[in-house]
Scaffold this motif. Structure first.
Motif, mmCIF file in Angstrom:
data_model
loop_
_atom_site.group_PDB
_atom_site.id
_atom_site.type_symbol
_atom_site.label_atom_id
_atom_site.label_comp_id
_atom_site.label_asym_id
_atom_site.label_seq_id
_atom_site.Cartn_x
_atom_site.Cartn_y
_atom_site.Cartn_z
ATOM 1 N N PRO A 28 0.787 -1.213 0.000
ATOM 2 C CA PRO A 28 0.000 0.000 0.000
ATOM 3 C C PRO A 28 0.820 1.263 0.000
ATOM 4 C CG PRO A 28 -0.883 -1.605 1.573
ATOM 5 C CD PRO A 28 0.422 -2.136 1.082
ATOM 6 N N ALA A 69 1.429 2.188 -3.563
ATOM 7 C CA ALA A 69 0.212 2.679 -4.192
ATOM 8 C C ALA A 69 -0.122 4.072 -3.694
ATOM 9 C CB ALA A 69 -0.949 1.722 -3.899
ATOM 10 N N HIS A 118 -0.455 7.418 -5.861
ATOM 11 C CA HIS A 118 -1.669 8.209 -5.847
ATOM 12 C C HIS A 118 -1.352 9.652 -5.478
ATOM 13 C CE1 HIS A 118 -5.992 8.179 -6.136
ATOM 14 N NE2 HIS A 118 -6.095 8.861 -4.994
ATOM 15 N N GLY A 127 -3.777 -8.455 -4.368
ATOM 16 C CA GLY A 127 -4.722 -7.361 -4.483
ATOM 17 C C GLY A 127 -4.203 -6.116 -5.166
ATOM 18 N N THR A 128 -3.008 -6.199 -5.767
ATOM 19 C CA THR A 128 -2.437 -5.011 -6.413
ATOM 20 C C THR A 128 -3.296 -4.522 -7.571
ATOM 21 O OG1 THR A 128 -0.194 -5.662 -5.785
ATOM 22 C CG2 THR A 128 -0.404 -4.104 -7.592
ATOM 23 N N ARG A 166 -6.291 -2.603 -6.454
ATOM 24 C CA ARG A 166 -5.994 -1.221 -6.061
ATOM 25 C C ARG A 166 -5.797 -0.331 -7.282
ATOM 26 N NH1 ARG A 166 -2.669 -3.939 -2.296
ATOM 27 N NH2 ARG A 166 -0.772 -3.399 -3.441
ATOM 28 N N ALA A 200 -8.607 1.895 -8.864
ATOM 29 C CA ALA A 200 -8.973 3.191 -8.290
ATOM 30 C C ALA A 200 -7.912 4.258 -8.559
ATOM 31 C CB ALA A 200 -9.192 3.044 -6.785
ATOM 32 N N THR A 201 -6.877 3.931 -9.323
ATOM 33 C CA THR A 201 -5.780 4.869 -9.573
ATOM 34 C C THR A 201 -5.827 5.331 -11.019
ATOM 35 O OG1 THR A 201 -4.408 3.663 -7.973
ATOM 36 C CG2 THR A 201 -3.279 5.187 -9.467
#
Length: 314
Positions: free
Chosen positions: A9, A12, A16, A117-118, A121, A124-125
């Motif tokens: 995270p 990420a 973001h 789960g990459t 994620r 949403a980017t």
């Protein structure tokens, strides 16, 4: 064989944040550069993560040790020449290491990170998939070039390994390496987008890769292979990567062991460019499709299945 795990995270979040700062500066130009900026930033973070991971580094060093050990046991000469066969094998193994990192290590990395789960994620980017592909490409290029430098340098010192004999040889080494990576990295990303899980990924790609190592002339002259095997191997990039690196690293006398008696560098370039274009045409849409298919319920189901089978949860 080793794989690099996602930085999680924090990476990420930094990507973001970089995108948010790009929006703050505004403008269409910022929008165009945002995926590149985020990808390069993320790639730099992952390279630093790799350099701090001794276990991962030792995995790539072990490949170099295997190549040097094999070269040490080869004592024959290239047929029709006085060039040690060990030099031909080292040139071919250099190509295989580039091929392996792009077409075996990268899919494993992508499948593992999808399980963690990459890709979920990334949905949403903004510009997440292109930035992710850029970051992985940067990581793979650094890994491949570092491995190549270590292999050729240590081979030259320890087992009289091959090095370019002229400026033209160095130039050939550079462009063959660059085109070879362009040919296999996008293709590896495309394969990683469709493979089911990390364990099956290794099983599904390792056997074909080893078959190509044996049949593509990477370890011994392809002219010794049956014609049908030569024709099949000539479709894939490894055969041409190995031939291009032999042209860069070996004396011209080694051309006697090639099928046509020449290095065929224009054909090397053409085949590698064709595979690069094919890989790019496949990689981005397949990664986008994989990201669209991701959901929290799918991720939870895979993690529960992994726990039931005894594998650690992501």
């Amino acid at each position: 064989m080793t794989t690099t795990t996602d930085t999680g995270p924090d990476t990420a979040a930094q990507d973001h944040g970089a995108a948010g700062r790009g929006r703050g500066r505004g403008g269409a130009r910022s929008g165009r550069l945002r995926p590149w900026q985020a990808g390069v930033r993320r790639g730099g973070i992952e390279v630093r993560h790799l350099l701090r991971n001794r276990k991962e580094l030792m995995g790539y060093v072990s490949n170099v040790v295997v190549a040097l050990a094999l070269a040490g046991f080869i004592s024959d000469d290239v047929p029709g020449t006085k060039i040690p066969m060990a030099q031909l094998a080292l040139a071919g193994f250099s190509a295989y290491l580039l091929f392996q990192i792009g077409l075996i290590s990268l899919p494993q990395i992508l499948v593992t990170e999808r399980e963690e789960g990459t890709l979920l994620r990334l949905r949403a980017t903004p510009g997440g998939i292109p930035a992710y592909l850029i970051a992985k490409s940067l990581l793979i290029v650094v890994m491949a070039l570092a491995t190549l430098v270590v292999l050729l340098g240590s081979a030259a010192v320890l087992v009289d390994g091959p090095l370019p004999h002229s400026p033209a040889g160095w130039l050939t080494l550079l462009w063959v390496t660059a085109l070879g990576l362009l040919a296999v990295v996008p293709l590896g990303a495309a394969i990683g987008a469709v493979l089911p899980n990390p364990r099956e990924a290794l099983a599904m790609i390792m056997l074909p890769a080893m078959a190509l190592l044996v049949t593509s002339g990477a370890m011994f002259p392809i002219s010794k292979m049956p014609v049908v095997v030569q024709n099949i191997a000539s479709v894939f990039p490894l055969r041409w990567m190995a031939q291009g690196l032999r042209a860069a690293l070996l004396p011209d006398a080694a051309r006697a062991a090639e099928l046509s008696g020449s290095w065929q560098l224009p054909t090397v370039a053409l085949v590698l460019v064709a595979w690069a274009v094919l890989g790019f045409l496949l990689a981005v849409p397949l990664l986008r499709r994989a990201a669209r298919r991701e959901s929290g319920s799918r991720l939870t189901a895979r993690q529960n299945k992994a726990q039931l089978s005894g594998a650690p949860a992501a």
